[in-house]
Motif scaffolding. Sequence first.
Motif, short mmCIF file in Angstrom:
data_model
loop_
_atom_site.label_atom_id
_atom_site.label_comp_id
_atom_site.label_asym_id
_atom_site.label_seq_id
_atom_site.Cartn_x
_atom_site.Cartn_y
_atom_site.Cartn_z
N GLU B 252 64.31 37.56 44.15
CA GLU B 252 64.51 37.11 45.53
C GLU B 252 64.14 35.62 45.60
O GLU B 252 63.33 35.14 44.80
CB GLU B 252 63.66 37.91 46.51
CG GLU B 252 62.18 37.69 46.36
CD GLU B 252 61.37 38.21 47.54
OE1 GLU B 252 61.57 37.72 48.66
OE2 GLU B 252 60.52 39.10 47.30
N GLN B 254 62.51 32.63 47.81
CA GLN B 254 61.67 32.31 48.98
C GLN B 254 61.95 30.86 49.38
O GLN B 254 61.90 29.97 48.53
CB GLN B 254 60.19 32.43 48.62
CG GLN B 254 59.70 33.85 48.54
CD GLN B 254 59.15 34.34 49.86
OE1 GLN B 254 58.59 33.56 50.63
NE2 GLN B 254 59.31 35.62 50.13
N VAL B 256 61.27 27.27 50.65
CA VAL B 256 60.16 26.32 50.74
C VAL B 256 60.72 24.95 51.12
O VAL B 256 61.90 24.69 50.88
CB VAL B 256 59.35 26.22 49.41
CG1 VAL B 256 58.72 27.54 49.02
CG2 VAL B 256 60.24 25.70 48.29
N TYR B 261 61.23 15.80 47.72
CA TYR B 261 62.12 15.36 46.64
C TYR B 261 62.86 14.07 46.97
O TYR B 261 63.43 13.44 46.09
CB TYR B 261 63.09 16.49 46.27
CG TYR B 261 62.39 17.52 45.40
CD1 TYR B 261 62.39 17.40 44.02
CD2 TYR B 261 61.69 18.57 45.98
CE1 TYR B 261 61.72 18.32 43.23
CE2 TYR B 261 61.01 19.49 45.20
CZ TYR B 261 61.03 19.36 43.82
OH TYR B 261 60.35 20.25 43.04
N ILE B 302 60.65 36.85 41.71
CA ILE B 302 60.56 36.04 42.92
C ILE B 302 60.54 34.58 42.50
O ILE B 302 59.81 34.21 41.57
CB ILE B 302 59.31 36.42 43.78
CG1 ILE B 302 59.29 35.59 45.06
CG2 ILE B 302 58.01 36.29 43.02
CD1 ILE B 302 58.29 36.10 46.10
N ILE B 303 61.39 33.78 43.12
CA ILE B 303 61.39 32.34 42.83
C ILE B 303 61.44 31.58 44.17
O ILE B 303 61.79 32.16 45.20
CB ILE B 303 62.59 31.90 41.94
CG1 ILE B 303 63.92 32.24 42.63
CG2 ILE B 303 62.50 32.48 40.56
CD1 ILE B 303 65.13 31.62 41.95
N SER B 304 61.09 30.31 44.10
CA SER B 304 61.16 29.52 45.34
C SER B 304 62.49 28.75 45.36
O SER B 304 63.10 28.54 44.32
CB SER B 304 59.98 28.56 45.42
OG SER B 304 60.32 27.33 44.84
N ALA B 306 62.79 25.85 45.59
CA ALA B 306 62.60 24.53 44.97
C ALA B 306 62.90 24.56 43.47
O ALA B 306 62.95 23.51 42.83
CB ALA B 306 61.16 24.06 45.18
N VAL B 307 63.11 25.75 42.93
CA VAL B 307 63.19 25.84 41.47
C VAL B 307 64.40 25.07 40.91
O VAL B 307 64.30 24.39 39.89
CB VAL B 307 63.15 27.33 41.02
CG1 VAL B 307 64.43 28.07 41.28
CG2 VAL B 307 62.76 27.44 39.57
N GLN B 310 63.78 21.26 41.31
CA GLN B 310 62.66 20.91 40.43
C GLN B 310 63.16 20.77 38.99
O GLN B 310 62.89 19.77 38.31
CB GLN B 310 61.60 22.01 40.52
CG GLN B 310 60.49 21.91 39.48
CD GLN B 310 59.63 23.17 39.43
OE1 GLN B 310 58.76 23.37 40.27
NE2 GLN B 310 59.88 24.03 38.45
N ILE B 314 63.32 17.54 36.43
CA ILE B 314 62.65 17.58 35.12
C ILE B 314 63.64 17.20 34.01
O ILE B 314 63.35 16.35 33.15
CB ILE B 314 62.06 18.99 34.86
CG1 ILE B 314 60.87 19.25 35.81
CG2 ILE B 314 61.65 19.17 33.40
CD1 ILE B 314 60.37 20.68 35.82
N VAL B 334 55.51 15.54 43.83
CA VAL B 334 55.80 16.80 44.54
C VAL B 334 54.56 17.67 44.81
O VAL B 334 54.52 18.39 45.80
CB VAL B 334 56.90 17.65 43.85
CG1 VAL B 334 58.25 16.98 43.96
CG2 VAL B 334 56.56 17.96 42.42
N ASN B 335 53.55 17.57 43.93
CA ASN B 335 52.35 18.40 44.15
C ASN B 335 51.22 17.61 44.79
O ASN B 335 50.20 18.18 45.14
CB ASN B 335 51.78 18.93 42.82
CG ASN B 335 52.80 19.72 42.04
OD1 ASN B 335 53.83 20.09 42.57
ND2 ASN B 335 52.50 19.99 40.79
#
Lengths: 100, 357
Positions: B252, B254, B256, B261, B302-304, B306-307, B310, B314, B334-335
Amino acid sequence: MKTEIVHNGNQVIAKFIGRLDTPSAVQTAEDVKPLMEVENKEIILECAELEYISSSGLRIFLSIRKEAAPHGCKVIVRNINDEIRQVFMMTGFVSLFDIQ
Amino acid sequence: MLDLHAEMLLEEYDAQLPVYQRLETVVQQTLEQALERNGIIVTAVSTRIKTRESLEGKLALKGNKYQSLSDITDILGARIITFYTDDVDRIAAIAEQMFDVDWENSIDKRALHQIDSFGYNSLHYICRLPKKMVDDPYCPELNRIRFELQLRTTLQHAWASINHDIGYKTGVEIPREYIRRINRMSGLLELADDEFSRIRTEITDYRRRVQQLVQSGKLDDVQLDGDTFNSYLQARPFDSLNKRIAAINQAEIQEVPLDEYLRVFRALGCKTLGDVHRLKKQYEDNAYRLARYQLGNTDLDIISSAVGIQNICIVCILSTGGGKLGLVRFFNVVNGVNSQNEAIAELTYEQAKSLQL
């Protein structure tokens, strides 16, 4: 899997010990319920003794974060090991949490 | 010393006060709900009931003007202070539909000025609550009593407040020169009000144009900034990549926020949305490969959202020779700057190296 919640001044520390996998997630979700009631404090998810986290564990962390914001709380994930750090990174949740 | 007629009006005021208080609550709530329904954000909505002392003062000055208390239309006053002049007119139109407006006694002070004069600018409506809004057979006064609704902008309010303060505090007649200077300020604020309204209209037009450009794909014409990046994100350009990544483990997704970015894309040299879009197209396949490598032998479902973005960043950083340090800088953006970012960058770098990105 064990979860201990300690109130320490302006902080509430939830200490996770063991493997937060699918079988243990139901009990852990029950154990962290008091965190959902916390108001205007820092919630520390202390992971120094957390060996592993599965998707179910991630969902618990996400639900704590979701409840914390409207209650004026900040969530900090502390002392995660390399494996858990990798889980946060590859699922894209690394930027969502304050990881220390 | 008040005359007998004025004393009678004050007695009527004392007796009617609870009705005015009830009316005040209805008016305040009605106005707040109407603003919310119409999506109009204002500086303030306030109501007040004239105090007994203030009424005494008014009656001492011009008590004979009023036959009964109901002739005094500003015992209950409501005021809405808007950000923009356009909103004064919008709210006026809404008030006209909601309330019964006593046109004979309502004044648009803005229209009263001669073309070469400036001064108090505000719209005053004298209103009643219509029966369709409130109909209480035990309190018919709620529909009879008139109240005053003042509509003005924040700048008009500032001018009126300062003008009132200066005019009442001094206690001596103010020389013509100072009155002229105060009124000159009103002209200046009128200019500012018009300019703010124009800026708002132009920004709205700009946003609309940007959205059209995003929709039509003419992204090279759109400069990269916070506003345009948001419009781009609203078109959900990373959805297809996220869905491909989610399909690896039937995960799924999620939602965010992705606004951080913007700084990353700027640091990667993007100047227009076209640059962002090209970068996305260029690196999305390798971003997917990285995700498949990372997630493929896990059961993480489960992933966000943003993956995708992101991994694109990278892959871009590593493909353009940014190396480990580039990744640390990326995660710092980002963090937030964090001691963990080096470890995260190290981990990512090692994984990406085995993929020869």
